[in-house]
Design a protein around this motif. Sequence first.
Motif, PDB file in Angstrom:
ATOM      1  N   ALA A  69      34.245  66.037  54.767  1.00  0.00           N
ATOM      2  CA  ALA A  69      35.502  66.466  54.143  1.00  0.00           C
ATOM      3  C   ALA A  69      35.345  67.926  53.722  1.00  0.00           C
ATOM      4  CB  ALA A  69      35.781  65.609  52.919  1.00  0.00           C
ATOM      5  N   ALA A  70      36.444  68.675  53.772  1.00  0.00           N
ATOM      6  CA  ALA A  70      36.396  70.094  53.400  1.00  0.00           C
ATOM      7  C   ALA A  70      35.788  70.274  52.000  1.00  0.00           C
ATOM      8  CB  ALA A  70      37.786  70.693  53.462  1.00  0.00           C
ATOM      9  N   GLU A  71      36.173  69.378  51.066  1.00  0.00           N
ATOM     10  CA  GLU A  71      35.651  69.471  49.682  1.00  0.00           C
ATOM     11  C   GLU A  71      34.127  69.467  49.653  1.00  0.00           C
ATOM     12  OE1 GLU A  71      39.694  67.779  49.171  1.00  0.00           O
ATOM     13  OE2 GLU A  71      38.108  67.680  50.659  1.00  0.00           O
ATOM     14  N   ASP A  72      33.532  68.656  50.532  1.00  0.00           N
ATOM     15  CA  ASP A  72      32.068  68.507  50.511  1.00  0.00           C
ATOM     16  C   ASP A  72      31.349  69.719  51.080  1.00  0.00           C
ATOM     17  OD1 ASP A  72      32.526  66.024  49.442  1.00  0.00           O
ATOM     18  OD2 ASP A  72      32.433  64.995  51.384  1.00  0.00           O
ATOM     19  N   ALA A  73      32.090  70.558  51.801  1.00  0.00           N
ATOM     20  CA  ALA A  73      31.461  71.731  52.428  1.00  0.00           C
ATOM     21  C   ALA A  73      31.618  72.988  51.566  1.00  0.00           C
ATOM     22  CB  ALA A  73      32.077  71.958  53.805  1.00  0.00           C
ATOM     23  N   ILE A  74      32.374  72.882  50.467  1.00  0.00           N
ATOM     24  CA  ILE A  74      32.657  74.074  49.647  1.00  0.00           C
ATOM     25  C   ILE A  74      31.452  74.437  48.778  1.00  0.00           C
ATOM     26  CG2 ILE A  74      34.077  74.955  47.745  1.00  0.00           C
ATOM     27  CD1 ILE A  74      36.424  73.325  48.902  1.00  0.00           C
ATOM     28  N   LEU A  75      31.070  75.702  48.827  1.00  0.00           N
ATOM     29  CA  LEU A  75      29.999  76.216  47.963  1.00  0.00           C
ATOM     30  C   LEU A  75      30.593  77.270  47.027  1.00  0.00           C
ATOM     31  CD1 LEU A  75      27.211  76.895  50.658  1.00  0.00           C
ATOM     32  CD2 LEU A  75      27.428  74.870  49.209  1.00  0.00           C
ATOM     33  N   THR A  76      30.005  77.367  45.831  1.00  0.00           N
ATOM     34  CA  THR A  76      30.448  78.415  44.909  1.00  0.00           C
ATOM     35  C   THR A  76      29.668  79.676  45.230  1.00  0.00           C
ATOM     36  OG1 THR A  76      30.278  76.586  43.354  1.00  0.00           O
ATOM     37  CG2 THR A  76      31.015  78.668  42.456  1.00  0.00           C
ATOM     38  N   THR A  77      30.291  80.819  45.142  1.00  0.00           N
ATOM     39  CA  THR A  77      29.555  82.082  45.356  1.00  0.00           C
ATOM     40  C   THR A  77      29.337  82.743  43.999  1.00  0.00           C
ATOM     41  OG1 THR A  77      31.459  83.567  45.500  1.00  0.00           O
ATOM     42  CG2 THR A  77      30.855  82.390  47.522  1.00  0.00           C
ATOM     43  N   SER A  78      28.543  83.811  44.001  1.00  0.00           N
ATOM     44  CA  SER A  78      28.280  84.501  42.730  1.00  0.00           C
ATOM     45  C   SER A  78      29.453  85.405  42.356  1.00  0.00           C
ATOM     46  CB  SER A  78      27.000  85.330  42.849  1.00  0.00           C
ATOM     47  OG  SER A  78      27.148  86.228  43.938  1.00  0.00           O
TER      48      SER A  78
END
Length: 254
Positions: A69-78
């Motif tokens: 799912a798109a949600e599971d691929a989202i990473l936070t950046t700095s």
Amino acid sequence: MGKIIAIANQKGGVGKTTTSINLAASLGVLEKKVLLIDADPQANASSGLGIDVEAVTQGTYQVLEHSAAAEDAILTTSSPNLDIIPAHIDLVAIEIELVDKEDREYMLKKAITHLKEQYDYIIIDCAPSLGLLTLNALTAADSVMIPIQCEYFALEGLGKLLNTIKSVQKIHNPELDIEGLLLTMFDSRLRLSNQVVEEVNKHFDAMVFKTIIQRNVRLSEAPSYGESIISYDATSKGANNYLSLAEELIKKNV
């Protein structure tokens, strides 16, 4: 409700990824919630924001083939207010894998449309080609921004891209707008740069962003530190240009 903007041009080296990273970071600094989707197998937008591309196990590839799912691929950046769905070199294979799938042009649209409720802007960094990956991005997008470098062959290939956009509008995405043409790599000392600006404005007039991205050494250095120009050198010409572009975009979409 957020807006999905694809940044596309089948020519390489026109400043697509630089624009994707720095526009997204600038919008974040201006307190918009932004998601950047790296849809280029070179994964430069991911590494340019400090993501370890080799370590990506869930990214654009998995989202496109609907195994994550798109949600599971989202990473936070700095970078403030900026998230990313990163890419990995395995994205190269997606065109071949999707080719005989039904609705193959709609894979990205199906995976990300609902995210518009969580973000103000979703920026898609497209691959330098007009293949299935870019087609997926254009089908999922509300609008497309086209970077054009202020150099000799600037307008070459633009007709082809505009034709592709027209056929996407006709067949897959009647809602697709052209957000605007963005002049990049401008060097005020060069007569040629000034001529290209004149030419583009003459032909496309209201479609051209007022902000012009100037050639800037700091802009080229920033990705090697895994930072946007805003984090790397907020006082540089490049940072000013992209902040001004972000402000222009926000005003346009009020």
